[in-house]
Design a protein around this motif. Structure first.
Motif, PDB file in Angstrom:
ATOM      1  N   THR B 110       1.024  -0.985  -0.080  1.00 10.47           N
ATOM      2  CA  THR B 110      -0.145   0.266  -0.572  1.00 10.47           C
ATOM      3  C   THR B 110       0.818   1.192   0.251  1.00 10.47           C
ATOM      4  O   THR B 110       0.190   1.731  -1.038  1.00 10.47           O
ATOM      5  CB  THR B 110      -1.093  -0.086   0.985  1.00 10.47           C
ATOM      6  OG1 THR B 110      -2.133  -1.185   1.093  1.00 10.47           O
ATOM      7  CG2 THR B 110      -1.962   1.416   0.977  1.00 10.47           C
ATOM      8  N   THR B 131      -3.854  -4.658  -0.086  1.00  8.55           N
ATOM      9  CA  THR B 131      -5.041  -5.044   0.629  1.00  8.55           C
ATOM     10  C   THR B 131      -7.112  -4.536   0.136  1.00  8.55           C
ATOM     11  O   THR B 131      -7.633  -5.282  -0.859  1.00  8.55           O
ATOM     12  CB  THR B 131      -5.691  -5.395   2.257  1.00  8.55           C
ATOM     13  OG1 THR B 131      -4.108  -5.492   1.937  1.00  8.55           O
ATOM     14  CG2 THR B 131      -6.520  -6.370   2.731  1.00  8.55           C
ATOM     15  N   THR B 153      -5.753  -7.239  -5.846  1.00  9.55           N
ATOM     16  CA  THR B 153      -5.585  -6.913  -3.970  1.00  9.55           C
ATOM     17  C   THR B 153      -5.329  -8.422  -3.592  1.00  9.55           C
ATOM     18  O   THR B 153      -5.314  -9.946  -4.508  1.00  9.55           O
ATOM     19  CB  THR B 153      -6.859  -6.367  -3.978  1.00  9.55           C
ATOM     20  OG1 THR B 153      -7.706  -6.815  -2.413  1.00  9.55           O
ATOM     21  CG2 THR B 153      -7.988  -6.968  -4.928  1.00  9.55           C
ATOM     22  N   ASN B 185      -3.922  -3.585   6.945  1.00 12.61           N
ATOM     23  CA  ASN B 185      -3.715  -5.176   6.587  1.00 12.61           C
ATOM     24  C   ASN B 185      -5.235  -5.884   7.004  1.00 12.61           C
ATOM     25  O   ASN B 185      -5.801  -6.239   6.425  1.00 12.61           O
ATOM     26  CB  ASN B 185      -3.049  -5.217   5.449  1.00 12.61           C
ATOM     27  CG  ASN B 185      -2.480  -6.572   5.110  1.00 12.61           C
ATOM     28  OD1 ASN B 185      -4.104  -7.316   4.843  1.00 12.61           O
ATOM     29  ND2 ASN B 185      -1.789  -7.106   5.277  1.00 12.61           N
TER      30      ASN B 185
END
Lengths: 294, 336
Positions: B110, B131, B153, B185
């Motif tokens: 991320t 995620t 993802t 996450n």
């Protein structure tokens, strides 16, 4: 490509330079190795990002972040002066506590600000090109902070603060409350660090709980590099110097990346840079002079 | 004078070390220039930290490119950078990739994806191991990103994994879940676990570890309180998985994990993401952009297509678990 490189490095040097000024206050002026900054930097980012994400005015958010940092510094100062915990440990305790507090403030571990209105996007309304907003606002902010710190360190209070770091016994005998001085210094220092965190979150357009990683080493490295390269003969010189140190620090990391260093060796480079700066003969002589007294 | 010498010393050292560590991209550039017929594809890779799953995703991505005729040094230039957990460095890397005008960026995890997404809204970005791309504001919706970002993802099939507890230990009531509260996450996964626990008929016992050093102690705190332990794909806990395995084996607690590599490291079983395959799936998406002129704006975010059931027989023996025959028959991979 080069413009990107220069502007990008300059932006980071300036934004993190605000943090370096804060680290300089605790580390050199107060002679207090304060590790709370690893917590107060993401604290500033957390406060600003959360408020901006919830639709508050970005400037209000940024200044509240500054206030939050000051509170963190006061907390560290109280741990040290009231409970007599060593400087190192009191900083570590604050940093550890802030980890949970930052998560609570954010409500999650990562807040995106990709499309939010920030202090930087506001500049574009005045016709500043988007790629230069951080550079312009960053250098203006650093300039203002240096000027304010310069003035402050020349007031009576500022002298007392510097003396607290230089010679605690002497200043005590003159009737100055050393505890108050330390708390004030730490509050100022962490306020600047959190302010820098708020700027960083808005410049990179997200806040993440991991933003504190590498902050203290970047801060100390920048202070040391600045002192070696620019010198410490006057207050103004040092203040400008440590921000310059921040620029050099980011420049070295960028150069290393641009030269295609193995990704895994980056941390080693960072440590080497600090060691070389510390080992430089210029600093050695200065340390000797410091020991003799000013 | 001394000062200037100092500066020169620092810079020369940097140049020297960087020179030693140079991954030879410069030479590769030259050879690719000589090949010359078409200009090679410039691929930038930004990865947040070293981690087995993230590395596997990167390797899977590059495998697919290689299998489809993209050969490094011939018609592909790969510029791989790793931020080693430092977000300021991730931003520097992002600016560099944009400055180098790469044709395509692979962003792994991320913060790396956010760093590159805020640096460019033109260069196509493929994300993987992210995620929740919507919550991270990388895309508008999973179906239609409407940004220069698409990819895969690694949202874990938490429900299926928790259900696995009951498959191995039908009488299990309480399931311990270990995670780092600071990982977005994990937060998402724990929320899902809380939601599905009642319908699966289990009660969750949540414990948090904020660093790899704390994992052992936290795992020990579950002994006697739970019938099974579940570890989601939490970077911190997975990094210290050996500690959890040790506690699970010493106290005969079945340990269900969140990904295949954790089973290899001694977890009992998982049903879930294979990061190499996820990387491969991302690579397939890259091919659509490179060859069919697809636009990230219109390419839905993909989840892993087929989850794998992975079982570790040795771990089962050490944890005193009898593996049901039908699970053995269903398994995609079995570690003996």
């Amino acid at each position: 490509m080069w413009l990107n490189f220069v502007v990008g490095t300059l932006d980071q040097g300036l934004v993190y330079g605000i943090m370096v000024l804060g680290v300089y206050l605790s580390f050199r002026v107060l002679d207090y190795a304060d590790l709370s900054v690893d917590g107060s930097f993401p604290l500033g980012a957390a406060i600003a990002a959360r408020l901006i994400f919830d639709g508050y005015n970005p400037w209000l958010a940024t200044f509240l972040a500054l206030g939050g940092g000051a509170l963190a510094g006061i907390f560290t100062g109280l741990l040290h002066t009231r409970i007599r915990i060593t400087p190192l440990l009191s900083g570590i305790l604050t940093m550890t506590a802030l980890y949970s507090i930052n998560l609570r403030i954010m409500g999650r571990s990562n807040i995106p600000l990709l499309r939010a209105e920030t202090i930087f996007t506001r500049l574009t309304e005045w016709g500043v090109p988007e790629s230069l907003t951080v550079t312009i606002l960053g250098s203006m902010t650093v300039g203002v902070i240096i000027a304010l710190l310069y003035l402050f360190l020349h007031t009576e209070l500022g002298f007392a603060l510097r003396a607290t770091g230089d010679n605690e016994q002497m200043i005590k005998s003159m009737g100055v409350n050393v505890s108050v001085m330390k708390i004030l210094g730490l509050a100022l220092s962490n306020a600047l660090v959190a302010f820098s965190g708020a700027y960083a979150a808005q410049a990179q357009r997200f806040a993440d709980i991991g933003m504190g990683i590498g902050i203290i080493i970047a801060g100390l490295a920048s202070v040391i590099i600045g002192e070696v390269l620019v010198g410490t003969s006057s207050i103004l010189r040092v203040l400008v110097g440590v921000v310059f140190g921040s620029l050099v620090y980011r420049l070295v990391i960028a150069v290393v990346l641009y030269m295609g260093l193995k990704p895994t060796d980056l941390k080693l480079m960072t440590a080497l840079l600090v060691i070389v700066a510390l080992a430089s003969p210029a600093l050695k002589t200065r340390l000797r002079l410091n020991n003799i007294g000013r | 004078m001394k000062k200037i010498l100092g500066v020169l010393l620092v810079l020369s050292l940097v140049v020297f070390v960087a020179g030693c560590g140079s991954s030879g991209t410069a030479e590769k550039n030259n050879t690719s220039q000589e090949a010359g017929s078409v200009s090679p594809v410039k691929l930038g890779i930004i990865q947040i930290a070293e981690h087995p799953s993230l590395d596997a995703a990167r390797e899977g991505f590059l495998e697919v490119l290689a299998e489809n005729g993209y050969e490094e040094g011939k018609n592909l230039v790969v510029e791989y950078h790793n931020a080693q957990g430092d977000i300021a460095t991730a931003n520097t890397i992002a600016q560099k990739l944009v400055g180098d005008q790469v044709d395509l960026v692979l962003a792994i995890a991320t913060p790396a994806a956010q760093a590159i997404a805020s640096a460019t809204d033109e260069i196509p970005i493929l994300i993987t191991a992210v995620t929740d791309p919507v919550a991270a504001e990388l895309v508008e919706t999973l179906e239609k990103p409407n940004t220069n970002v698409t990819g895969t993802t690694d949202m874990n099939p938490v429900k299926e994994q928790l259900a696995l507890v009951k498959e191995f230990v039908p009488e299990a009531q309480k399931v311990g879940i270990i995670y780092n509260t600071s990982e977005k996450n994990s937060e998402v996964q724990v929320n899902i676990a809380r939601e599905v626990a009642p319908e699966l008929g289990v009660e969750l016992v949540e414990v948090a570890a904020t660093s790899t050093n704390e994992v052992l102690q936290v795992a020990q705190s579950l002994v006697g309180k739970v019938d099974a332990i579940y570890v989601p794909t939490d970077n911190t806990v997975v990094s210290a998985l050996a500690s959890v395995v040790q506690v699970a084996e010493e106290n005969d607690i079945p340990l269900i994990v969140g990904e295949g590599d954790s089973v290899r490291q001694g977890g009992l079983a998982t049903i879930g993401i294979d990061y190499r395959k996820l990387g491969r799936q991302t690579g397939e998406m890259a091919l659509r952009i490179l060859e069919d002129g697809a636009k990230p704006q219109d390419m839905p975010i993909e989840a892993q297509k087929d989850y794998e059931l992975i079982i570790n027989k040795k771990a089962a023996a050490n944890m005193g678990v009898e593996i049901p025959q039908r699970l053995l028959e269903k398994a995609d991979k079995i570690f003996e």
